[in-house]
Design a protein around this motif. Structure first.
Motif, PDB file in Angstrom:
ATOM      1  N   LEU A   2       0.859  -1.176   0.000  1.00 55.51           N
ATOM      2  CA  LEU A   2       0.000   0.000   0.000  1.00 55.51           C
ATOM      3  C   LEU A   2       0.899   1.231   0.000  1.00 55.51           C
ATOM      4  N   VAL A   3       0.954   1.926  -1.113  1.00 55.28           N
ATOM      5  CA  VAL A   3       1.948   2.987  -1.297  1.00 55.28           C
ATOM      6  C   VAL A   3       1.795   4.132  -0.305  1.00 55.28           C
ATOM      7  N   THR A   4       0.560   4.423   0.112  1.00 57.78           N
ATOM      8  CA  THR A   4       0.364   5.530   1.048  1.00 57.78           C
ATOM      9  C   THR A   4       0.851   5.192   2.447  1.00 57.78           C
ATOM     10  N   GLN A   5       1.114   3.910   2.706  1.00 54.40           N
ATOM     11  CA  GLN A   5       1.555   3.469   4.030  1.00 54.40           C
ATOM     12  C   GLN A   5       3.062   3.273   4.108  1.00 54.40           C
ATOM     13  N   GLN A   6       3.786   3.617   3.038  1.00 54.71           N
ATOM     14  CA  GLN A   6       5.243   3.441   2.999  1.00 54.71           C
ATOM     15  C   GLN A   6       5.901   4.809   2.917  1.00 54.71           C
ATOM     16  N   PRO A   7       6.316   5.390   4.062  1.00 56.18           N
ATOM     17  CA  PRO A   7       6.868   6.757   4.086  1.00 56.18           C
ATOM     18  C   PRO A   7       8.046   6.973   3.154  1.00 56.18           C
ATOM     19  N   VAL A   8       8.868   5.946   2.915  1.00 61.15           N
ATOM     20  CA  VAL A   8      10.054   6.144   2.077  1.00 61.15           C
ATOM     21  C   VAL A   8       9.687   6.536   0.653  1.00 61.15           C
ATOM     22  N   LEU A   9       8.495   6.200   0.206  1.00 65.30           N
ATOM     23  CA  LEU A   9       8.095   6.561  -1.158  1.00 65.30           C
ATOM     24  C   LEU A   9       7.914   8.071  -1.313  1.00 65.30           C
ATOM     25  N   LYS A  10       7.818   8.797  -0.201  1.00 68.91           N
ATOM     26  CA  LYS A  10       7.745  10.253  -0.273  1.00 68.91           C
ATOM     27  C   LYS A  10       9.091  10.860  -0.654  1.00 68.91           C
ATOM     28  N   ARG A  11      10.139  10.059  -0.646  1.00 66.76           N
ATOM     29  CA  ARG A  11      11.481  10.581  -0.906  1.00 66.76           C
ATOM     30  C   ARG A  11      11.879  10.469  -2.383  1.00 66.76           C
ATOM     31  N   PHE A  12      10.889  10.419  -3.252  1.00 67.49           N
ATOM     32  CA  PHE A  12      11.145  10.381  -4.690  1.00 67.49           C
ATOM     33  C   PHE A  12      10.375  11.505  -5.376  1.00 67.49           C
ATOM     34  N   TRP A  13      10.891  11.916  -6.525  1.00 63.37           N
ATOM     35  CA  TRP A  13      10.230  12.916  -7.358  1.00 63.37           C
ATOM     36  C   TRP A  13       9.168  12.236  -8.227  1.00 63.37           C
ATOM     37  N   TYR A  14       8.025  12.922  -8.392  1.00 66.01           N
ATOM     38  CA  TYR A  14       6.945  12.406  -9.251  1.00 66.01           C
ATOM     39  C   TYR A  14       6.423  13.536 -10.140  1.00 66.01           C
ATOM     40  N   PRO A  15       6.176  13.258 -11.436  1.00 70.86           N
ATOM     41  CA  PRO A  15       5.492  14.269 -12.262  1.00 70.86           C
ATOM     42  C   PRO A  15       4.017  14.283 -11.887  1.00 70.86           C
ATOM     43  N   VAL A  16       3.493  15.463 -11.616  1.00 65.53           N
ATOM     44  CA  VAL A  16       2.119  15.534 -11.122  1.00 65.53           C
ATOM     45  C   VAL A  16       1.157  16.232 -12.077  1.00 65.53           C
ATOM     46  N   MET A  17       1.677  17.099 -12.965  1.00 65.41           N
ATOM     47  CA  MET A  17       0.754  17.897 -13.774  1.00 65.41           C
ATOM     48  C   MET A  17       1.509  18.595 -14.906  1.00 65.41           C
ATOM     49  N   PRO A  18       0.880  18.719 -16.092  1.00 68.82           N
ATOM     50  CA  PRO A  18       1.501  19.533 -17.144  1.00 68.82           C
ATOM     51  C   PRO A  18       1.631  20.993 -16.700  1.00 68.82           C
ATOM     52  N   LYS A 328      13.293  -2.152   3.711  1.00 66.81           N
ATOM     53  CA  LYS A 328      14.095  -2.681   4.809  1.00 66.81           C
ATOM     54  C   LYS A 328      15.202  -1.708   5.202  1.00 66.81           C
ATOM     55  N   ALA A 329      15.851  -1.098   4.187  1.00 65.58           N
ATOM     56  CA  ALA A 329      16.948  -0.177   4.449  1.00 65.58           C
ATOM     57  C   ALA A 329      16.485   1.055   5.214  1.00 65.58           C
ATOM     58  N   HIS A 330      15.184   1.362   5.138  1.00 58.94           N
ATOM     59  CA  HIS A 330      14.664   2.547   5.830  1.00 58.94           C
ATOM     60  C   HIS A 330      13.766   2.153   7.006  1.00 58.94           C
ATOM     61  N   GLY A 331      13.945   0.937   7.488  1.00 54.06           N
ATOM     62  CA  GLY A 331      13.255   0.507   8.689  1.00 54.06           C
ATOM     63  C   GLY A 331      11.775   0.275   8.532  1.00 54.06           C
ATOM     64  N   GLU A 332      11.347  -0.009   7.305  1.00 62.01           N
ATOM     65  CA  GLU A 332       9.923  -0.233   7.060  1.00 62.01           C
ATOM     66  C   GLU A 332       9.664  -1.684   6.685  1.00 62.01           C
ATOM     67  N   VAL A 333       8.448  -2.113   6.892  1.00 62.98           N
ATOM     68  CA  VAL A 333       7.998  -3.420   6.420  1.00 62.98           C
ATOM     69  C   VAL A 333       6.862  -3.188   5.443  1.00 62.98           C
ATOM     70  N   GLU A 334       6.697  -4.116   4.534  1.00 65.92           N
ATOM     71  CA  GLU A 334       5.651  -3.985   3.518  1.00 65.92           C
ATOM     72  C   GLU A 334       4.279  -3.971   4.174  1.00 65.92           C
ATOM     73  N   GLN A 335       3.494  -2.953   3.859  1.00 71.99           N
ATOM     74  CA  GLN A 335       2.130  -2.844   4.365  1.00 71.99           C
ATOM     75  C   GLN A 335       1.169  -3.372   3.311  1.00 71.99           C
ATOM     76  N   ARG A 336       0.413  -4.390   3.692  1.00 73.39           N
ATOM     77  CA  ARG A 336      -0.563  -4.998   2.789  1.00 73.39           C
ATOM     78  C   ARG A 336      -1.966  -4.789   3.338  1.00 73.39           C
ATOM     79  N   LEU A 337      -2.941  -4.805   2.471  1.00 72.72           N
ATOM     80  CA  LEU A 337      -4.321  -4.613   2.876  1.00 72.72           C
ATOM     81  C   LEU A 337      -4.734  -5.658   3.897  1.00 72.72           C
TER      82      LEU A 337
END
Length: 346
Positions: A2-18, A328-337
């Motif tokens: 569940l991507v919203t439950q994995q804080p490390v994913l906030k540490r990447f750039w994402y294209p959001v809008m033209p 794992k490197a950032h102290g997280e475990v996979e969050q599943r539904l």
């Protein structure tokens, strides 16, 4: 995962809008479950803050842009790109603005005609570098920008899956009589992977003008690169020297929804092939993908034992292992539904 439950994913750039969508008014977007307000500052650069005024929680994206700041639609408070409140109409001139009058701000930049946002002050990776986009001999063609009801990982795996062409893309470039996938050479990168392959493809009449190749069958010399977590480039070179590079990002809006951004870069001209025709063919291909991907589970597991695999799934297996190692490197475990449901029922 569940991507919203994995804080490390906030540490990447994402294209959001033209960028074009920010021409006059603030805009709203939801990234990894976080509502953000976007606008252009006084220098014409994109800015991003939490889309919630610190006063009475009104959406800043419903306000106006004045002197490079966003003005809240409720009480007219002004916020700059750092999220600092710089004007409060209700205060007297001699009254200072409390330092607590501020909203969270986010790293924001323009690249390739799109606004990119990182929700963390310390990104793990820069925005993917595409040298072809800076080559004056190339042309960049925006293709589409739309939400898909699937996870970014599903879309990334699909992009590196040579086995689905014969079936999913039977109406565009696949051949059901040749279901065996082309062999690939896989190279691991620190935060991604690269795959090289030579892939025979059907060349339908609608595509022959785009490629300037009249043969019914041709080949693609492919170099695909995955940029963790949810973007990729697909660089295709044809026998006549035509280069067609596709960039695709599955920006995570929520656990269920990805905002898909796609553009292509080519070494030809409008006189050689019309942009509208190029977009139309690639849209046919991506719509074929979308039709299938939106039937898949959005809670894509990183655990290799959770689903069955075949040899051509190796790129996707590497993606899952790399993402699992990242957590794992950032102290997280996979969050599943299923894990969240179990914990709530205890």
């Amino acid at each position: 995962m569940l991507v919203t439950q994995q804080p490390v994913l906030k540490r990447f750039w994402y294209p959001v809008m033209p960028m074009a969508q920010l021409s006059s008014q603030p805009q709203s977007f939801v990234l990894l479950g976080q509502a953000i307000a976007l606008w252009l500052d006084e220098k014409g650069q994109p800015a991003a803050v939490a889309d919630r005024c610190c006063h009475r929680s009104a959406q800043l994206s419903k306000g106006d842009i004045i002197d490079g700041c966003v003005r809240c639609p409720y009480h007219g408070w002004f916020f700059d790109r750092q999220g600092t409140c710089v004007a409060v109409p209700q205060l007297k001139p001699e009254q200072s603005i409390p330092a607590s009058y501020r909203v969270p701000s986010y790293k924001c930049a323009e690249r390739y005609g799109y606004v990119w946002v990182c929700l963390h002050d310390d990104p793990l990776l820069p925005i993917p570098y595409i040298p072809e986009a800076e080559d004056p001999a190339m042309r960049l063609i925006p293709q589409f920008y739309e939400p898909w009801q699937c996870s970014g990982l599903r879309l990334m795996e699909n992009s590196f899956d040579n086995a689905h062409f014969s079936f999913v893309h039977a109406e565009s470039f696949g051949n059901q009589q040749q279901p065996e996938p082309a062999s690939s050479e896989i190279s691991s990168l620190e935060y991604g992977l690269q795959v090289q392959a030579t892939i025979p493809v059907v060349n339908p009449p609608t595509q022959r003008k785009n490629l300037n190749i009249e043969d019914e069958v041709t080949v693609r010399y492919v170099v695909s690169t995955w940029y963790m977590p949810f973007s990729r480039t697909l660089k295709i070179t044809y026998p006549n020297g035509l280069m067609h590079l596709i960039f695709t990002a599955a920006t995570p809006v929520s656990d269920r929804i990805s905002q898909v951004v796609q553009f292509c870069i080519r070494n030809d001209t409008e006189a050689d092939a019309k942009a509208a025709d190029i977009v139309a063919f690639d849209r046919q291909v991506t719509q074929e993908d979308k039709l299938v991907l939106e039937t898949t589970d959005y809670d894509t597991p990183l655990d290799i034992n959770a689903e069955q695999h075949m040899p051509s799934d190796q790129p996707g297996i590497i993606m899952r292992r790399k993402l699992a190692a990242l957590l794992k490197a950032h102290g997280e475990v996979e969050q599943r539904l299923e894990m969240l449901v179990s914990s709530r029922s205890i």
